[in-house]
Design a protein around this motif. Structure first.
Motif, PDB file in Angstrom:
ATOM      1  N   HIS A 148       9.465  -3.974 -13.401  1.00 32.02           N
ATOM      2  CA  HIS A 148       8.838  -5.291 -13.275  1.00 32.02           C
ATOM      3  C   HIS A 148       9.556  -6.252 -14.195  1.00 32.02           C
ATOM      4  CE1 HIS A 148       5.642  -3.083 -11.322  1.00 32.02           C
ATOM      5  NE2 HIS A 148       5.459  -2.353 -12.400  1.00 32.02           N
ATOM      6  N   ILE A 149      10.237  -7.210 -13.620  1.00 32.63           N
ATOM      7  CA  ILE A 149      10.890  -8.250 -14.408  1.00 32.63           C
ATOM      8  C   ILE A 149      10.142  -9.546 -14.112  1.00 32.63           C
ATOM      9  CG2 ILE A 149      13.070  -9.438 -14.879  1.00 32.63           C
ATOM     10  CD1 ILE A 149      13.326  -6.497 -15.410  1.00 32.63           C
ATOM     11  N   PRO A 150       9.631 -10.218 -15.153  1.00 29.50           N
ATOM     12  CA  PRO A 150       8.861 -11.438 -14.892  1.00 29.50           C
ATOM     13  C   PRO A 150       9.658 -12.431 -14.050  1.00 29.50           C
ATOM     14  CG  PRO A 150       8.744 -10.850 -17.214  1.00 29.50           C
ATOM     15  CD  PRO A 150       9.737  -9.930 -16.595  1.00 29.50           C
ATOM     16  N   GLY A 151       9.007 -13.017 -13.077  1.00 30.55           N
ATOM     17  CA  GLY A 151       9.655 -14.014 -12.241  1.00 30.55           C
ATOM     18  C   GLY A 151      10.454 -13.421 -11.097  1.00 30.55           C
ATOM     19  N   GLU A 152      10.524 -12.094 -11.040  1.00 33.27           N
ATOM     20  CA  GLU A 152      11.244 -11.453  -9.939  1.00 33.27           C
ATOM     21  C   GLU A 152      10.286 -10.518  -9.210  1.00 33.27           C
ATOM     22  OE1 GLU A 152      15.361 -11.189 -12.554  1.00 33.27           O
ATOM     23  OE2 GLU A 152      14.741  -9.461 -11.390  1.00 33.27           O
ATOM     24  N   ALA A 153      10.613 -10.216  -7.960  1.00 31.19           N
ATOM     25  CA  ALA A 153       9.788  -9.271  -7.232  1.00 31.19           C
ATOM     26  C   ALA A 153       9.946  -7.894  -7.869  1.00 31.19           C
ATOM     27  CB  ALA A 153      10.219  -9.220  -5.779  1.00 31.19           C
ATOM     28  N   SER A 154       8.893  -7.100  -7.768  1.00 34.28           N
ATOM     29  CA  SER A 154       8.947  -5.768  -8.365  1.00 34.28           C
ATOM     30  C   SER A 154       9.863  -4.855  -7.571  1.00 34.28           C
ATOM     31  CB  SER A 154       7.555  -5.163  -8.418  1.00 34.28           C
ATOM     32  OG  SER A 154       6.772  -5.873  -9.332  1.00 34.28           O
ATOM     33  N   GLY A 155      10.259  -3.779  -8.193  1.00 36.37           N
ATOM     34  CA  GLY A 155      11.086  -2.788  -7.529  1.00 36.37           C
ATOM     35  C   GLY A 155      10.834  -1.446  -8.151  1.00 36.37           C
ATOM     36  N   SER A 156      11.603  -0.456  -7.722  1.00 36.46           N
ATOM     37  CA  SER A 156      11.424   0.869  -8.295  1.00 36.46           C
ATOM     38  C   SER A 156      12.640   1.724  -8.017  1.00 36.46           C
ATOM     39  CB  SER A 156      10.178   1.542  -7.710  1.00 36.46           C
ATOM     40  OG  SER A 156      10.324   1.702  -6.317  1.00 36.46           O
ATOM     41  N   CYS A 157      12.751   2.800  -8.789  1.00 34.79           N
ATOM     42  CA  CYS A 157      13.786   3.787  -8.536  1.00 34.79           C
ATOM     43  C   CYS A 157      13.101   5.144  -8.495  1.00 34.79           C
ATOM     44  CB  CYS A 157      14.841   3.730  -9.645  1.00 34.79           C
ATOM     45  SG  CYS A 157      16.210   4.862  -9.358  1.00 34.79           S
ATOM     46  N   SER A 158      13.225   5.837  -7.370  1.00 35.24           N
ATOM     47  CA  SER A 158      12.517   7.100  -7.174  1.00 35.24           C
ATOM     48  C   SER A 158      13.481   8.258  -6.998  1.00 35.24           C
ATOM     49  CB  SER A 158      11.640   7.031  -5.921  1.00 35.24           C
ATOM     50  OG  SER A 158      10.705   5.995  -6.020  1.00 35.24           O
ATOM     51  N   PHE A 159      13.020   9.426  -7.417  1.00 36.50           N
ATOM     52  CA  PHE A 159      13.747  10.668  -7.159  1.00 36.50           C
ATOM     53  C   PHE A 159      12.758  11.628  -6.521  1.00 36.50           C
ATOM     54  CE2 PHE A 159      15.861   8.626 -10.737  1.00 36.50           C
ATOM     55  CZ  PHE A 159      17.173   8.613 -10.300  1.00 36.50           C
ATOM     56  N   ALA A 160      13.199  12.368  -5.482  1.00 39.04           N
ATOM     57  CA  ALA A 160      12.246  13.206  -4.756  1.00 39.04           C
ATOM     58  C   ALA A 160      12.845  14.560  -4.405  1.00 39.04           C
ATOM     59  CB  ALA A 160      11.793  12.489  -3.485  1.00 39.04           C
ATOM     60  N   VAL A 161      11.948  15.500  -4.136  1.00 43.31           N
ATOM     61  CA  VAL A 161      12.354  16.842  -3.712  1.00 43.31           C
ATOM     62  C   VAL A 161      11.765  17.131  -2.329  1.00 43.31           C
ATOM     63  CG1 VAL A 161      12.635  17.795  -6.028  1.00 43.31           C
ATOM     64  CG2 VAL A 161      10.377  17.833  -4.951  1.00 43.31           C
ATOM     65  N   GLY A 162      12.231  18.184  -1.709  1.00 49.02           N
ATOM     66  CA  GLY A 162      11.729  18.550  -0.394  1.00 49.02           C
ATOM     67  C   GLY A 162      10.310  19.102  -0.467  1.00 49.02           C
ATOM     68  N   PRO A 163       9.629  19.226   0.685  1.00 51.88           N
ATOM     69  CA  PRO A 163       8.251  19.720   0.707  1.00 51.88           C
ATOM     70  C   PRO A 163       8.172  21.121   0.114  1.00 51.88           C
ATOM     71  CG  PRO A 163       8.925  18.914   2.871  1.00 51.88           C
ATOM     72  CD  PRO A 163      10.154  18.957   2.023  1.00 51.88           C
TER      73      PRO A 163
END
Lengths: 270, 206
Positions: A148-163
Motif C-alpha cells: 500500500h503506497i499512499p496515493g496509489e492503488a494497492s497491489g500485492s506480490c504472492s507466492f503459491a504452491v499446488g493443491p
C-alpha cells in the motif's frame, strides 16, 4: 516493550544468533535483490521472480499492481506464472478487484497465508467458489505480501504452491522481504508515481460537511450539528464536488476517504 | 514551512519541542498503539530522547508541528542495537557515519495532501542533513507497511536481515545509503521538498 524472540534467535540483550539454515535463506533473498537492483524491464523482474520462487520452494508467483483508476493512463502491472486456464477463468470473472486474496490484502500491511483469509474478510459464496476453482486449476495455498503506497492503488506480490502442498514455512520471512522489494522494483521499472492531483484542496468546512455526510447525516442534520444553515451546507457540498470534480455525494464521500481528507475511523469511531 | 535542526540538549521547554512530543504521543501511542512511555499523559518521550539525539522538526509559519524525525548516533545505545538486534543478520551497523532514523512522525492534524508535502520535505531534509554532516548512511526499523513506503521514496535501501514478528508487529531493519545522488533519486520518485533550498529555511538551534 515485550519482545518475542522467534525461531531460535537471540532474545533481548543477547547477541543475535542466526542459525546456518537461516543465513542461507537471507542469502536467497539477497540474490534476488542483486538481480533486481539493476533490472530495467518487466521481463528481468519476471525472470528474477521465477528464480527466487523456485529457490523458496514455491511453484507460482504473481505480482499485481493496479494504478489509480483516476489516472489518465490506466496501466496494470501483472507478472505471474499461473496456469493459463486459471488466469483465463480469473479474467473472465473479472476478479482483479473482487478476488478474496486481493481484498484481504487491503486490510493488512503484513504478509499472510491464504489459509488465514476467512479470518480477515467476510467470504461470500462466490469467494469460496473462486478458491475452489483455483485449487481445481492447480493453485492451492499461498502467501501474499500486500503493498500500500499512499496515493496509489494497492497491489500485492504472492507466492503459491499446488493443491495439497504446504507453504514452505521456513521461507515465509524471505517471501515477505522479496515481495516487498519486488513490488518496489515493479514500481520503479514501470515508473509508477504517486498521483498528486493539482488543484485546491478542500476547506476545513467542506471537509466537515463531507464527514457528516459519511456518517449518514442529511444536509439539514449536518446544518444543526455545525450551526450552519442548510443552504450553506449544500453550498459546501457543491463546492467540494467541484473542487474534486465529482458528480454526486456518494462518490464525494468515497473520494474524500481515498484522498485521506477523512478516514474510516472518523466515520465509524467518532 | 520551517525546518529546525536541533540536538536534544536545546531548550527542553521550547514550544516546538513540546508540540513535537505531543504529536508523537498522538501518532505512536493513540494511532499506532505502540507500547512506549507517555509523560504526563501528553508527551511521548523515551530513553533515547537525550542530548545525544538530533531532531529535524518541520513547523508551519505559526510554529505548529507538522512533522519530525529523531536521529540517534549509532556508537551509543539506539533502537536497533538495544531493542531489535535480532533484525540484523550480521552486526548492527554503527560508527560516526551511521545514524539511526527513529520516530518519523507526520502530524495527524494534516490531511493526506499536507502530510505528503510534509513527508517529502522531511525526507529531503534528512538527505540534505546527512550530506551536510558527513552521514554516509541511515539505519532504521520499520513495520512492513511503512518499510514498503520507505522503499518507494526511491533512495538506495538494503535490508539488514529478514523481517520478524515482534509481538503483534512484523518488523524489518533497513540501511539507506546517502550520496550526492540521493536528492535526485528522491525527486525521480516524485518527492518534492516544500523548502526550495533545504539550507535556506533552517533554524539551527544551539
Amino acid at each position: 516493550m515485550h519482545i518475542k524472540a522467534n525461531r531460535g534467535s537471540g532474545g533481548l540483550g543477547n547477541a543475535p544468533s542466526v542459525d546456518a539454515e537461516e543465513m542461507t535463506s537471507l542469502a536467497v533473498a539477497n540474490e534476488f535483490l542483486e538481480l533486481t537492483r539493476c533490472a530495467t524491464t518487466n521481463d528481468q523482474l519476471r525472470d528474477a521472480l521465477a528464480t527466487i520462487c523456485e529457490s523458496m520452494g514455491f511453484e507460482y508467483f504473481a505480482l499485481t499492481h493496479h494504478v489509480d483508476p483516476h489516472a489518465t493512463e490506466a496501466q496494470v502491472i501483472r507478472l505471474h506464472n499461473y496456469p493459463k486456464p486459471w488466469v483465463e477463468w480469473f479474467d473472465d470473472h473479472r476478479l482483479g478487484v473482487s478476488d478474496p486474496v486481493h481484498r484481504a490484502s487491503r486490510v493488512t500491511d503484513a504478509g499472510f497465508c491464504w489459509a488465514r483469509v476467512p479470518s480477515m474478510i467476510k467470504l461470500t459464496a462466490a469467494d469460496r467458489e473462486v478458491l475452489a476453482m483455483a485449487r481445481r486449476e492447480g493453485v492451492g495455498d499461498g502467501f501474499t505480501v500486500p503493498a500500500h503506497i499512499p496515493g496509489e492503488a494497492s497491489g500485492s506480490c504472492s507466492f503459491a504452491v499446488g493443491p495439497g502442498k504446504e507453504v514452505p514455512a521456513h521461507y515465509v520471512p524471505v517471501a515477505q522481504l522479496v515481495g516487498t522489494f519486488a513490488f518496489d522494483t515493479a514500481r520503479r521499472v514501470n515508473r509508477i508515481r504517486c498521483v498528486d492531483t493539482e488543484g485546491p484542496p478542500l476547506t476545513g468546512r467542506q471537509r466537515d460537511c463531507v464527514l457528516w455526510a459519511a456518517r449518514g447525516k442529511t444536509n439539514w442534520e449536518t446544518a444543526q450539528i455545525l450551526g450552519l444553515s442548510e443552504e450553506t451546507v449544500m453550498q459546501h457540498h457543491k463546492q467540494a464536488r467541484e473542487r474534486l470534480d465529482i458528480p454526486n455525494k456518494p462518490m464525494l464521500v468515497v473520494r474524500a476517504l481515498y484522498d485521506g481528507y477523512i478516514c474510516f475511523d472518523d466515520v465509524f469511531r467518532p | 514551512m520551517f525546518l529546525t535542526i536541533t540536538p536534544g540538549a536545546a531548550a527542553p521547554d521550547d514550544a516546538v519541542f513540546r508540540s513535537m512530543f505531543e504529536a508523537r504521543k498522538r501518532v505512536f501511542v493513540d494511532l499506532l498503539k505502540w507500547d512506549v512511555p507517555v509523560l504526563g499523559s501528553r508527551y511521548e518521550v523515551d530513553q533515547f530522547d537525550t542530548p545525544d539525539a538530533t531532531y529535524l522538526i518541520l513547523t508551519d509559519d505559526a510554529g505548529n508541528h507538522l512533522g519530525s524525525a529523531r536521529l540517534l548516533p549509532t556508537q551509543r545505545p539506539h533502537i536497533l542495537d538495544t531493542l531489535f538486534p535480532q533484525l540484523c543478520e550480521g552486526s548492527v551497523p554503527s560508527g560516526p557515519g551511521v545514524q539511526e532514523i527513529t520516530r518519523f512522525c507526520l502530524d495527524p492534524r494534516q490531511n493526506a495532501r499536507q502530510r505528503r508535502r510534509t513527508r517529502d520535505t522531511l525526507v529531503h531534509a534528512l538527505a540534505a542533513h546527512a550530506l551536510a554532516r558527513g552521514i554516509a548512511r541511515y539505519t532504521g526499523v520499520a513495520e512492513m507497511g511503512w518499510l514498503q513506503q520507505i522503499l518507494a521514496f526511491g533512495w538506495d535501501c538494503e535490508p539488514l536481515g529478514l523481517p520478524r514478528q515482534v509481538g503483534a508487529r512484523l518488523l524489518g531493519a533497513l540501511t539507506i545509503a546517502i550520496t550526492r545522488d540521493t536528492p535526485r533519486l528522491l525527486e525521480r520518485a516524485g518527492l518534492v521538498s516544500a523548502i526550495a533550498v533545504p539550507g535556506d529555511a533552517v533554524r539551527h538551534a544551539a
